[in-house]
Design a protein around this motif. Sequence first.
Motif, PDB file in Angstrom:
ATOM      1  N   LYS A   4       0.835  -1.190   0.000  1.00 13.47           N
ATOM      2  CA  LYS A   4       0.000   0.000   0.000  1.00 13.47           C
ATOM      3  C   LYS A   4       0.875   1.248   0.000  1.00 13.47           C
ATOM      4  CE  LYS A   4      -4.553  -0.441   1.986  1.00 13.47           C
ATOM      5  NZ  LYS A   4      -5.276  -0.673   3.234  1.00 13.47           N
ATOM      6  N   PHE A   5       1.912   1.166   0.816  1.00 10.97           N
ATOM      7  CA  PHE A   5       2.831   2.287   0.969  1.00 10.97           C
ATOM      8  C   PHE A   5       3.492   2.645  -0.368  1.00 10.97           C
ATOM      9  CE2 PHE A   5       7.223   3.601   1.943  1.00 10.97           C
ATOM     10  CZ  PHE A   5       6.911   4.821   2.501  1.00 10.97           C
ATOM     11  N   ILE A   6       3.961   1.604  -1.069  1.00  8.32           N
ATOM     12  CA  ILE A   6       4.611   1.851  -2.365  1.00  8.32           C
ATOM     13  C   ILE A   6       3.604   2.439  -3.351  1.00  8.32           C
ATOM     14  CG2 ILE A   6       5.782   0.768  -4.329  1.00  8.32           C
ATOM     15  CD1 ILE A   6       6.931  -1.244  -2.370  1.00  8.32           C
ATOM     16  N   ILE A   7       2.379   1.920  -3.324  1.00  7.26           N
ATOM     17  CA  ILE A   7       1.362   2.425  -4.240  1.00  7.26           C
ATOM     18  C   ILE A   7       1.091   3.900  -3.984  1.00  7.26           C
ATOM     19  CG2 ILE A   7      -1.096   2.287  -4.841  1.00  7.26           C
ATOM     20  CD1 ILE A   7      -0.831  -0.738  -4.337  1.00  7.26           C
ATOM     21  N   ILE A   8       0.954   4.234  -2.694  1.00  6.22           N
ATOM     22  CA  ILE A   8       0.647   5.632  -2.372  1.00  6.22           C
ATOM     23  C   ILE A   8       1.806   6.543  -2.777  1.00  6.22           C
ATOM     24  CG2 ILE A   8       0.184   7.231  -0.471  1.00  6.22           C
ATOM     25  CD1 ILE A   8      -1.493   5.004   0.766  1.00  6.22           C
ATOM     26  N   CYS A   9       3.042   6.075  -2.546  1.00  5.93           N
ATOM     27  CA  CYS A   9       4.203   6.876  -2.957  1.00  5.93           C
ATOM     28  C   CYS A   9       4.228   7.062  -4.478  1.00  5.93           C
ATOM     29  CB  CYS A   9       5.495   6.208  -2.499  1.00  5.93           C
ATOM     30  SG  CYS A   9       5.880   6.591  -0.796  1.00  5.93           S
ATOM     31  N   SER A  10       3.886   5.992  -5.209  1.00  2.00           N
ATOM     32  CA  SER A  10       3.884   6.097  -6.676  1.00  2.00           C
ATOM     33  C   SER A  10       2.851   7.120  -7.128  1.00  2.00           C
ATOM     34  CB  SER A  10       3.545   4.753  -7.312  1.00  2.00           C
ATOM     35  OG  SER A  10       4.339   3.761  -6.770  1.00  2.00           O
ATOM     36  N   ILE A  11       1.680   7.053  -6.514  1.00  2.00           N
ATOM     37  CA  ILE A  11       0.642   8.008  -6.879  1.00  2.00           C
ATOM     38  C   ILE A  11       1.110   9.425  -6.544  1.00  2.00           C
ATOM     39  CG2 ILE A  11      -1.731   8.739  -6.404  1.00  2.00           C
ATOM     40  CD1 ILE A  11      -2.365   5.743  -5.976  1.00  2.00           C
ATOM     41  N   GLY A  12       1.817   9.543  -5.409  1.00  2.00           N
ATOM     42  CA  GLY A  12       2.385  10.843  -5.043  1.00  2.00           C
ATOM     43  C   GLY A  12       3.325  11.356  -6.117  1.00  2.00           C
ATOM     44  N   PHE A  13       4.176  10.463  -6.613  1.00  2.03           N
ATOM     45  CA  PHE A  13       5.134  10.821  -7.659  1.00  2.03           C
ATOM     46  C   PHE A  13       4.401  11.298  -8.924  1.00  2.03           C
ATOM     47  CE2 PHE A  13       7.354   9.171 -11.462  1.00  2.03           C
ATOM     48  CZ  PHE A  13       8.488   9.957 -11.407  1.00  2.03           C
ATOM     49  N   ILE A  14       3.367  10.534  -9.302  1.00  2.27           N
ATOM     50  CA  ILE A  14       2.605  10.889 -10.495  1.00  2.27           C
ATOM     51  C   ILE A  14       1.913  12.235 -10.312  1.00  2.27           C
ATOM     52  CG2 ILE A  14       0.615  10.232 -11.918  1.00  2.27           C
ATOM     53  CD1 ILE A  14       1.411   7.318 -11.410  1.00  2.27           C
ATOM     54  N   LEU A  15       1.322  12.416  -9.134  1.00  2.00           N
ATOM     55  CA  LEU A  15       0.650  13.688  -8.838  1.00  2.00           C
ATOM     56  C   LEU A  15       1.637  14.846  -8.910  1.00  2.00           C
ATOM     57  CD1 LEU A  15      -1.903  13.144  -5.953  1.00  2.00           C
ATOM     58  CD2 LEU A  15      -2.282  14.284  -8.146  1.00  2.00           C
ATOM     59  N   GLY A  16       2.855  14.594  -8.385  1.00  2.60           N
ATOM     60  CA  GLY A  16       3.890  15.624  -8.421  1.00  2.60           C
ATOM     61  C   GLY A  16       4.143  16.103  -9.839  1.00  2.60           C
ATOM     62  N   ILE A  17       4.204  15.163 -10.781  1.00  2.00           N
ATOM     63  CA  ILE A  17       4.433  15.529 -12.186  1.00  2.00           C
ATOM     64  C   ILE A  17       3.280  16.388 -12.700  1.00  2.00           C
ATOM     65  CG2 ILE A  17       4.631  14.616 -14.519  1.00  2.00           C
ATOM     66  CD1 ILE A  17       6.017  12.204 -13.377  1.00  2.00           C
ATOM     67  N   VAL A  18       2.058  15.939 -12.389  1.00  2.00           N
ATOM     68  CA  VAL A  18       0.889  16.672 -12.888  1.00  2.00           C
ATOM     69  C   VAL A  18       0.862  18.090 -12.311  1.00  2.00           C
ATOM     70  CG1 VAL A  18      -1.616  16.707 -12.986  1.00  2.00           C
ATOM     71  CG2 VAL A  18      -0.400  14.551 -13.192  1.00  2.00           C
ATOM     72  N   VAL A  19       1.127  18.197 -10.997  1.00  2.00           N
ATOM     73  CA  VAL A  19       1.130  19.519 -10.352  1.00  2.00           C
ATOM     74  C   VAL A  19       2.188  20.398 -11.010  1.00  2.00           C
ATOM     75  CG1 VAL A  19       1.616  20.735  -8.203  1.00  2.00           C
ATOM     76  CG2 VAL A  19       0.200  18.680  -8.177  1.00  2.00           C
ATOM     77  N   ALA A  20       3.368  19.819 -11.231  1.00  2.00           N
ATOM     78  CA  ALA A  20       4.452  20.595 -11.830  1.00  2.00           C
ATOM     79  C   ALA A  20       4.065  21.099 -13.213  1.00  2.00           C
ATOM     80  CB  ALA A  20       5.707  19.737 -11.927  1.00  2.00           C
ATOM     81  N   SER A  21       3.333  20.266 -13.987  1.00  2.00           N
ATOM     82  CA  SER A  21       2.973  20.679 -15.342  1.00  2.00           C
ATOM     83  C   SER A  21       1.983  21.839 -15.302  1.00  2.00           C
ATOM     84  CB  SER A  21       2.372  19.504 -16.107  1.00  2.00           C
ATOM     85  OG  SER A  21       1.075  19.251 -15.637  1.00  2.00           O
TER      86      SER A  21
END
Lengths: 284, 496
Positions: free
Chosen positions: B4-21
């Motif tokens: 679960k932890f890895i999944i949430i971190c991955s989603i965090g990473f993806i969200l980070g990209i979207v926010v940055a864009s």
Amino acid sequence: MNKKIIKYIVIAVGVLLGVYFSYLQINTKDNLARIIFFDIGQGDAILIITPEKEKILIDGGPGNVLITKIGKYLPFYNPYIDLMILTHAHDDHVSGLNEVLRRYKVGMILYPGNIQYYAPSYLNLLNIIDENELNLTTTKAGDIYNFSSSRLEILYPFVVYSGEEVDDVNDTSVVARYCYIEICVLLTGDAPVVVEEEIIASGQNIKAKVLKMAHHGSQYSNSEEWLLAVNPETAIIQSGEGNSFNHPHLRILKRLKRLGINILRNDILGEIIVKTDGLNYWIN
Amino acid sequence: MKQKFIIICSIGFILGIVVASIFKIAIIWVVLLLVIPLLIIFWSNKKILFIVLVIFSLFVGYIRFIYSLPVNTEQNINYYNNESGLEWKDMRSILFRGRINQEIDKRIDHNKIIINSEEIFIDEEWKYVKGLVLAKAALYPEYEHGDELEIDCKLIKPSPIEGFAYDDYLSRYDIYSLCYSPRIKLISRIDGFNLKNYILKFKDQVHYTIQRNILEPESSVLSAMLLARRRDIPSTIVEDFSRTGVSHLLAISGMHIAIISLLIVRLLSVFSLPKKISYSGTLLFLFLYIFMIGFPASAVRAGIMGAIVLIAEYFGRINKCYFALLLVAIITLLINPKLIVYDIGWQLSFLAVLSLIFFSEDMEKLFCRMPKLFGIKAILQTTLAAQILTLPWLIYKFGQISLVFPIANILLLPALPLIMSLSVITIIITFIFPILATPLYWIIWNLIHKQIEVISWLSSFSNAAMQISKVPIIYIMFVYIMIILFKIKPRKSVMN
């Protein structure tokens, strides 16, 4: 067991029906010659299909549009073109032929002879012909190409070019007349008024029911004398919508109207197909 | 917990990209400097460490995206772009040298060449420069991958065309300079062995084989399905495909490949082959196929996604492989973070495979009473499952809903694996024994011809597609949240 047999029977019947309909599709003989004037933008491309399904392609138009349009008229099992004519070396007549030559077999290619002209598409075409050792032949007035029940006569040029420099490439245009029994179609390339005068002076039979207007309806071709000498009922103009050359010229359109000649334009009608049984003709 | 932890971190990473864009600013560095000390301080407190790590992965995503944005220095070719708004005649030309480093996109009236610039002629001398240039060149003479060219043209910055964000689209390929009507001089051609050149030449050969043996427009439709070369499909046909909701047939996407691999497996199962053979056969076919089309990044990605679905189905755990999918997503995004923001192909692939993973079982339950009908049930199930998550996104992106898409998919998809596998086999036969291949080409031509006929017939209905105005992203988000809630809820009830 029983179910399996029914399944196989259904499949077999399906396959047989498929084969039968394909056969019907292939074998539609109607003794009509078809002349297709493609809508390929600013340029010429004409495909003649004789009643015996021999194929003559005259010019290829600009870009690669022709290849996407010609497929519909070639049989899927054997896309063979009997005769290809390159009227002259300009890009809006040559370009599309490149892709046709690259893909399909062509029996013979006619052209007015080599001239000093360095357009990339023209050079590329000569290159393809050279690499594949295709049958490229020069042609001149008086040559007649006989098909099963129809024929193609060459009316111009009077000389064969062999590498000379010409002032106007349009002057080298091959002018040809395709006749099926009594109906003739005159195909003029980009021949200017000078050429028209020379052809009239040569005294050849140039009468035709259908005339492809020279040079997309330019005012530097299609003189009144020429139109009177050919005496067509229908004139076909191959020009692109909104082209920068203002083809067809307004004066030419007026001239045609005054002479009572029916005008058909690719830029308005799209693809134009002339069908003939040798005595009458129809336009699609 | 760990998963679960890895999944949430991955989603965090993806969200980070979207926010940055969306924000595209670099002040995040400062925030990051705050996060790292926090990380060290709270190393022992599990709960807070968890939150901090999630924020950390968010920033990693953010920074990865910022890092991928173009730089504008004298060493980048886009530095020499003409200012926007200038008249054509007022723009200045520039002379540069570079190599063609990608497949040439041959269009109906021009060729699109991507050149990796190497040197630029400035102040009477050749200077080092880097970056990609997209040149719109004449059809002839033809160039090939690996050619070194000297180009004289006016560079301009890409800009949106008629509402289509062309600049964003190109930025995902790292292209920030366009060059129209260039004067090109060939300097040198690759000599010796170059793998990419070799593979592309092979692909050209395959394409040429298709072109020679199958007439247009069927030939270009097959090239699009098989080789991802959408060059000269007439625009009317492209329009028909999109109106009937089967455009995905004309591209190689994860969705496409996943569906095709599942269908091939089911087709093979009709011949009652052992499970092992049919699945490994399909995997081998996938690999052969991707090799044949020259390993383009999109197809490799799609192939991996397809393989994931296939392997998961083999072990009967199609709903458990989202972990692998997430991994593929993270790796591809680390390589190119712009994919998630600007590449609709990537977005749809990801959503479709996710959709297959989550909803295959539900669909099976939904259709449990329907008879098999020669595999039509399987097709219906698979396409509908893939549509659940992709449809809202398609509506958001294109503002068009196809009302006939279920019918079109049912009518067309059964033939697709047949066409694909038959074509691959036929092409292989052509290289060995050409005469044997000819009748097979006739069959392929007829299959595609019928498909085009069906599509144009379906598209001829005036209400085949519904045009809608731009839907606000909020609504789309709402739909997705509803779907997720629907998916999560039943599980809880089982637990209780």
